[in-house]
Write an enzyme that holds these catalytic residues in place. Sequence first.
Site, PDB file in Angstrom:
ATOM      1  N   GLY A   1      -9.001   8.158  -1.846  1.00 35.81           N
ATOM      2  CA  GLY A   1      -9.595   9.475  -1.701  1.00 35.81           C
ATOM      3  C   GLY A   1     -10.325   9.630  -0.376  1.00 35.81           C
TER       4      GLY A   1
ATOM      5  CG  HIS B   1      -1.983   1.043   1.192  1.00 33.92           C
ATOM      6  ND1 HIS B   1      -3.310   0.788   1.414  1.00 33.92           N
ATOM      7  CD2 HIS B   1      -1.917   2.375   0.964  1.00 33.92           C
ATOM      8  CE1 HIS B   1      -4.005   1.908   1.330  1.00 33.92           C
ATOM      9  NE2 HIS B   1      -3.171   2.900   1.066  1.00 33.92           N
TER      10      HIS B   1
ATOM     11  CD  GLU C   1      -7.516   6.507   5.265  1.00 34.01           C
ATOM     12  OE1 GLU C   1      -8.137   6.477   4.196  1.00 34.01           O
ATOM     13  OE2 GLU C   1      -6.372   7.015   5.385  1.00 34.01           O
TER      14      GLU C   1
ATOM     15  CG  HIS D   1      -7.861   3.831   0.624  1.00 34.29           C
ATOM     16  ND1 HIS D   1      -7.354   3.455  -0.591  1.00 34.29           N
ATOM     17  CD2 HIS D   1      -6.842   4.447   1.292  1.00 34.29           C
ATOM     18  CE1 HIS D   1      -6.080   3.822  -0.658  1.00 34.29           C
ATOM     19  NE2 HIS D   1      -5.747   4.426   0.473  1.00 34.29           N
TER      20      HIS D   1
ATOM     21  CG  HIS E   1      -1.447   6.434  -2.156  1.00 38.94           C
ATOM     22  ND1 HIS E   1      -2.645   6.420  -2.820  1.00 38.94           N
ATOM     23  CD2 HIS E   1      -1.696   5.893  -0.931  1.00 38.94           C
ATOM     24  CE1 HIS E   1      -3.588   5.911  -2.038  1.00 38.94           C
ATOM     25  NE2 HIS E   1      -3.032   5.581  -0.879  1.00 38.94           N
TER      26      HIS E   1
HETATM   27  N1  ADE Z   1      -4.457   8.956  -1.060  1.00 39.46           N
HETATM   28  C1  ADE Z   1      -3.253   9.117  -0.515  1.00 39.46           C
HETATM   29  N2  ADE Z   1      -3.261   8.759   0.780  1.00 39.46           N
HETATM   30  C2  ADE Z   1      -4.531   8.350   1.050  1.00 39.46           C
HETATM   31  C3  ADE Z   1      -5.190   7.865   2.212  1.00 39.46           C
HETATM   32  N3  ADE Z   1      -4.554   7.716   3.374  1.00 39.46           N
HETATM   33  N4  ADE Z   1      -6.505   7.569   2.123  1.00 39.46           N
HETATM   34  C4  ADE Z   1      -7.151   7.729   0.965  1.00 39.46           C
HETATM   35  N5  ADE Z   1      -6.582   8.168  -0.150  1.00 39.46           N
HETATM   36  C5  ADE Z   1      -5.281   8.476  -0.112  1.00 39.46           C
HETATM   37 ZN    ZN Z   2      -3.758   4.866   0.949  1.00 37.72          ZN
END
Ligand code: ADE
Ligand code: ZN
Length: 343
Positions: free
Chosen positions: A178, A14, A208, A205, A16
């Site tokens: 997002g 995970h 969270e 995601h 980005h």
């Molecule tokens: N894009 C980058 N980091 C993120 C996160 N923690 N949650 C959702 N989208 C993301």
């Molecule tokens: Zn993420």
Amino acid sequence: MNKEIVKLPKIDLHRHLDGSVRVETILDIAKKHNFSLPTNDVNELKKYVQVSPQCRSLSEFLKTFDFFYNFLKFPDVLERIAYESCQDAVEKENVKYLELRFAPPLQTNPEIRFSEEDVLKSILNGIKYAQRDFKIKVGVILCLYRYYNITEEQNLKTLKLAEKYFSSGEVVGIDLAGDESKYSVLLYKKFFDYAKMIGIPITCHAGEAADAKEVLNAIKLGAKRIGHGIHIYEDEEIMKIVKNEGLTLEICLTSNLQTQVVDSIEKHPIKKYYDYGIKITINTDDPSVSNIDLNHELNLAYDVFKFNLDDIKKIILNALESAFISDKEKRNLLEEFNKEFYN
Ligand code: ADE
Ligand code: ZN
């Protein structure tokens, strides 16, 4: 920092790409492309690229990206950041297998007719060169994106791209990223249905910045891995489902602290999940925005939650088991990891 942890071969499922850009590279890009920056001092620039210590939420965390999205809209830049991100993973973290994710529409540039597919191609080029130059395997995950300025059409394009490049093996899965605090996963049902139909692996995601129910929704829509999922401790039934169905949680400790979805690192449920028998993995999310790397995150787990080295190895092997690669690739990696773990 525990030296044994630094030496271990690792996996990050995970990460980005847009959260992994070197600050120095932003300076260099700005020079080449004639952008003005608020400062030309690397240390000063960090204040813009890294999340503010005052960050209070996922929404605020995601705003950090707006600063450098302006620069990530050119083929040379995307190729370079993809290459460097793999290089850093190898040289600084001993990562052997990396899944890098991004949302193509966030990096398009109509002024130079730079499309979603051009974005993907540039990034794949950077990864190709990195895999040639370094001993690393990289899988690309394309992110559908929850964001006010990403349209349904754009998300559909991402999915179609995923389909096209999944069949050639260059994309390994899809994600929904997002701002979960504003957009439920249920809004994206039709994309998930399509992804399931074409058989592309899904991570999402969820749980969270929203509650445990969102994790259940994501599971029902077909996610086999959950990005974060830290709220499932609120619902024992959902914890049971995650465990019994062998689903994987992609935990990102520092990110969770910075987005304040946990009050303190000690209150993070990671250990509870591990002891309960849930398949957890430890990942970075956005190393340059969070100013961390995978060594830091594994070390945090070791220091704060008293995971021992065997636990850490088990968590790394959980990632191997949950990777979006073939069984044959898993067996090869496992052989390599076992050799390094136990000699
Ligand atoms: N894009 C980058 N980091 C993120 C996160 N923690 N949650 C959702 N989208 C993301
Ligand atoms: Zn993420």
